[in-house]
Design a protein around this motif. Structure first.
Motif, mmCIF file in Angstrom:
data_model
loop_
_atom_site.group_PDB
_atom_site.id
_atom_site.type_symbol
_atom_site.label_atom_id
_atom_site.label_comp_id
_atom_site.label_asym_id
_atom_site.label_seq_id
_atom_site.Cartn_x
_atom_site.Cartn_y
_atom_site.Cartn_z
ATOM 1 N N GLU A 36 1.154 -44.964 -7.112
ATOM 2 C CA GLU A 36 0.471 -45.796 -6.127
ATOM 3 C C GLU A 36 0.564 -45.114 -4.766
ATOM 4 N N HIS A 37 0.099 -45.791 -3.728
ATOM 5 C CA HIS A 37 0.037 -45.203 -2.389
ATOM 6 C C HIS A 37 1.385 -44.716 -1.874
ATOM 7 N N PHE A 38 2.474 -45.367 -2.277
ATOM 8 C CA PHE A 38 3.799 -44.950 -1.830
ATOM 9 C C PHE A 38 4.167 -43.537 -2.307
ATOM 10 N N SER A 39 3.467 -43.036 -3.292
ATOM 11 C CA SER A 39 3.792 -41.711 -3.826
ATOM 12 C C SER A 39 3.176 -40.574 -3.012
ATOM 13 N N THR A 40 2.418 -40.879 -1.974
ATOM 14 C CA THR A 40 1.722 -39.836 -1.218
ATOM 15 C C THR A 40 2.667 -38.769 -0.655
ATOM 16 N N PRO A 41 3.821 -39.101 -0.058
ATOM 17 C CA PRO A 41 4.720 -38.041 0.400
ATOM 18 C C PRO A 41 5.208 -37.117 -0.723
ATOM 19 N N LEU A 42 5.310 -37.630 -1.946
ATOM 20 C CA LEU A 42 5.674 -36.762 -3.066
ATOM 21 C C LEU A 42 4.579 -35.729 -3.317
ATOM 22 N N HIS A 43 3.328 -36.168 -3.211
ATOM 23 C CA HIS A 43 2.195 -35.246 -3.350
ATOM 24 C C HIS A 43 2.293 -34.141 -2.303
ATOM 25 N N PHE A 44 2.565 -34.515 -1.062
ATOM 26 C CA PHE A 44 2.689 -33.521 -0.003
ATOM 27 C C PHE A 44 3.904 -32.622 -0.222
ATOM 28 N N ALA A 45 5.009 -33.199 -0.705
ATOM 29 C CA ALA A 45 6.219 -32.403 -0.951
ATOM 30 C C ALA A 45 5.961 -31.316 -1.973
ATOM 31 N N GLN A 46 5.203 -31.641 -3.005
ATOM 32 C CA GLN A 46 4.916 -30.647 -4.033
ATOM 33 C C GLN A 46 3.823 -29.674 -3.589
ATOM 34 N N LYS A 47 2.830 -30.173 -2.888
ATOM 35 C CA LYS A 47 1.707 -29.325 -2.484
ATOM 36 C C LYS A 47 2.097 -28.323 -1.404
ATOM 37 N N TYR A 48 2.906 -28.767 -0.434
ATOM 38 C CA TYR A 48 3.171 -27.936 0.740
ATOM 39 C C TYR A 48 4.614 -27.428 0.851
ATOM 40 N N PHE A 49 5.562 -28.064 0.166
ATOM 41 C CA PHE A 49 6.970 -27.756 0.435
ATOM 42 C C PHE A 49 7.776 -27.407 -0.818
ATOM 43 N N ILE A 236 11.348 -33.638 -0.242
ATOM 44 C CA ILE A 236 10.784 -34.974 -0.025
ATOM 45 C C ILE A 236 10.838 -35.334 1.458
ATOM 46 N N ASN A 237 11.931 -34.986 2.140
ATOM 47 C CA ASN A 237 12.004 -35.215 3.586
ATOM 48 C C ASN A 237 10.849 -34.522 4.304
ATOM 49 N N ALA A 238 10.570 -33.283 3.896
ATOM 50 C CA ALA A 238 9.471 -32.532 4.510
ATOM 51 C C ALA A 238 8.133 -33.187 4.194
ATOM 52 N N GLY A 239 7.984 -33.700 2.968
ATOM 53 C CA GLY A 239 6.753 -34.393 2.598
ATOM 54 C C GLY A 239 6.549 -35.654 3.402
ATOM 55 N N ILE A 240 7.629 -36.382 3.676
ATOM 56 C CA ILE A 240 7.549 -37.598 4.493
ATOM 57 C C ILE A 240 7.166 -37.256 5.924
ATOM 58 N N LEU A 241 7.786 -36.210 6.486
ATOM 59 C CA LEU A 241 7.449 -35.802 7.848
ATOM 60 C C LEU A 241 5.984 -35.396 7.938
ATOM 61 N N TYR A 242 5.513 -34.679 6.937
ATOM 62 C CA TYR A 242 4.103 -34.276 6.909
ATOM 63 C C TYR A 242 3.198 -35.505 6.826
ATOM 64 N N PHE A 243 3.574 -36.458 5.999
ATOM 65 C CA PHE A 243 2.834 -37.723 5.882
ATOM 66 C C PHE A 243 2.725 -38.396 7.249
ATOM 67 N N ASN A 244 3.826 -38.470 7.963
ATOM 68 C CA ASN A 244 3.834 -39.146 9.266
ATOM 69 C C ASN A 244 2.990 -38.410 10.299
ATOM 70 N N GLU A 245 2.926 -37.095 10.195
ATOM 71 C CA GLU A 245 2.229 -36.288 11.201
ATOM 72 C C GLU A 245 0.776 -35.990 10.831
ATOM 73 N N GLU A 249 -5.077 -37.191 6.783
ATOM 74 C CA GLU A 249 -5.048 -36.537 5.475
ATOM 75 C C GLU A 249 -4.467 -37.473 4.422
ATOM 76 N N ALA A 250 -3.451 -38.247 4.822
ATOM 77 C CA ALA A 250 -2.853 -39.214 3.892
ATOM 78 C C ALA A 250 -3.871 -40.281 3.501
ATOM 79 N N VAL A 251 -4.597 -40.798 4.468
ATOM 80 C CA VAL A 251 -5.614 -41.819 4.187
ATOM 81 C C VAL A 251 -6.699 -41.252 3.278
ATOM 82 N N ASP A 252 -7.134 -40.033 3.563
ATOM 83 C CA ASP A 252 -8.162 -39.404 2.733
ATOM 84 C C ASP A 252 -7.681 -39.243 1.291
ATOM 85 N N TYR A 253 -6.431 -38.837 1.143
ATOM 86 C CA TYR A 253 -5.867 -38.648 -0.207
ATOM 87 C C TYR A 253 -5.781 -39.985 -0.948
#
Length: 321
Positions: A36-49, A236-245, A249-253
């Protein structure tokens, strides 16, 4: 489902291998999550970090992850606080070895649970639900636990210990929606924004909401001392920071890869607060959950304790090393 994540289906086909720190470090952790939407930082953590993990979606939620942790099908689960605490309490009260321990905090904000019924059902407000059938994903899941909290708030708990509702396991969110329309169940509880789309299109009917009185998502692990946890938490911390910043991109995803409208994604973003550092769990949060679930009759608060549940406290987050 997260299309771009490296995933495998949570269907029992997951390889059952013995837990091995060395092998996990090489192959990557197997992390269970709710798609669900809460998993978005995990997506960023794997994609970018470089999150070194196989992310396994569990649409049925925390209760299914508990079963997979017991079966050694996953190494880590990211799920609802109330589900993890109830599952641990059940194991402790049965004097069984706990299949996991809480090691981290993923989301700081509470979860808003929506209460829904079928579009043409006779129920018009929460008061109509006393003694009715509640659809749940699995026994022990958050969708099973929260109706007890609802019953406690409305004074519906019985002195003889009999459950306030008949629980009807229906496995998935889609089957829960179908169940309240075909009368398999009278109502169900699920996260607000995940549910809202189906209120908007008229397929189910809104009765109300209730928030958890605790932070909503925790990270648990079968082996809290595994050294792979450090790299996982950093990613995951990096993915969360990316989500916040990178909120656009998070909304689009969320609005293209997940089952949410752009407007609902934007509204949800205003309400959610992810942990700045996922490592560690506040014992006070677990204690609050134990006491609330004990009052609701989900567990015996006198037979379980925070010290036996929490593996990594926030005051000792360096324990990952």
């Amino acid at each position: 489902m997260l299309k771009s994540l490296r995933t495998i289906p949570a269907s029992g086909a997951v390889s059952r291998r013995a837990f091995s720190t060395g092998r996990v470090a090489k192959e990557g952790l197997r992390i269970g999550y709710v798609p669900e939407h809460f998993s978005t930082p995990l997506h960023f953590a794997q994609k970018y970090f470089s999150l070194n993990a196989t992310l396994t979606p569990f649409p049925a939620g925390t209760g299914h992850m508990i079963s997979s942790l017991k079966a050694s099908e996953i190494d880590v689960g990211i799920g609802l606080t109330e589900g993890w605490v109830a599952g641990l309490a059940k194991a402790m009260q049965a004097q069984e070895t706990a299949p996991y321990k809480p090691v981290g905090t993923y989301v700081e904000s509470p979860l808003l649970w929506a209460i829904s019924t079928g579009k043409d059902r006779e129920f018009h407000d929460i008061g109509d639900l006393k003694g009715k059938k509640v659809g749940v994903s699995r026994i022990g899941s958050g969708s099973y636990v929260m109706p007890f909290v609802l019953a406690d708030q409305h004074g519906w708990l019985r002195s003889d210990g009999h459950p306030p509702f008949e629980a009807v396991p229906l496995e998935t969110f889609a089957k829960l929606r179908d169940g309240v329309n075909d009368k398999s169940a009278d109502f169900f509880m699920w996260e607000h924004f995940t549910t809202k789309k189906y209120w908007d299109n008229g397929s189910i009917k809104r009765l109300g909401e209730v928030s958890t009185p605790w932070s909503s998502w925790k990270i648990v692990a079968r082996d809290p001392l595994d050294k792979s946890m450090q790299a996982m938490s950093d990613a995951i911390n990096a993915g969360i920071l990316y989500f916040n910043e990178h909120q656009q991109e998070a909304v689009d995803y969320i609005s293209t890869e997940l089952d949410y409208s752009k407007e609902d994604a934007e509204e949800w973003m205003k309400t959610v607060e992810f942990a700045k550092d996922v490592r560690g769990v506040d014992p006070k949060v677990v204690e609050k959950t134990i006491q609330t679930l004990g009052k609701a009759g989900v567990l015996d608060a006198q037979k379980v304790g925070v010290e036996d549940m929490v593996a990594i406290k926030r005051s000792s987050r360096g324990s990952f090393h």
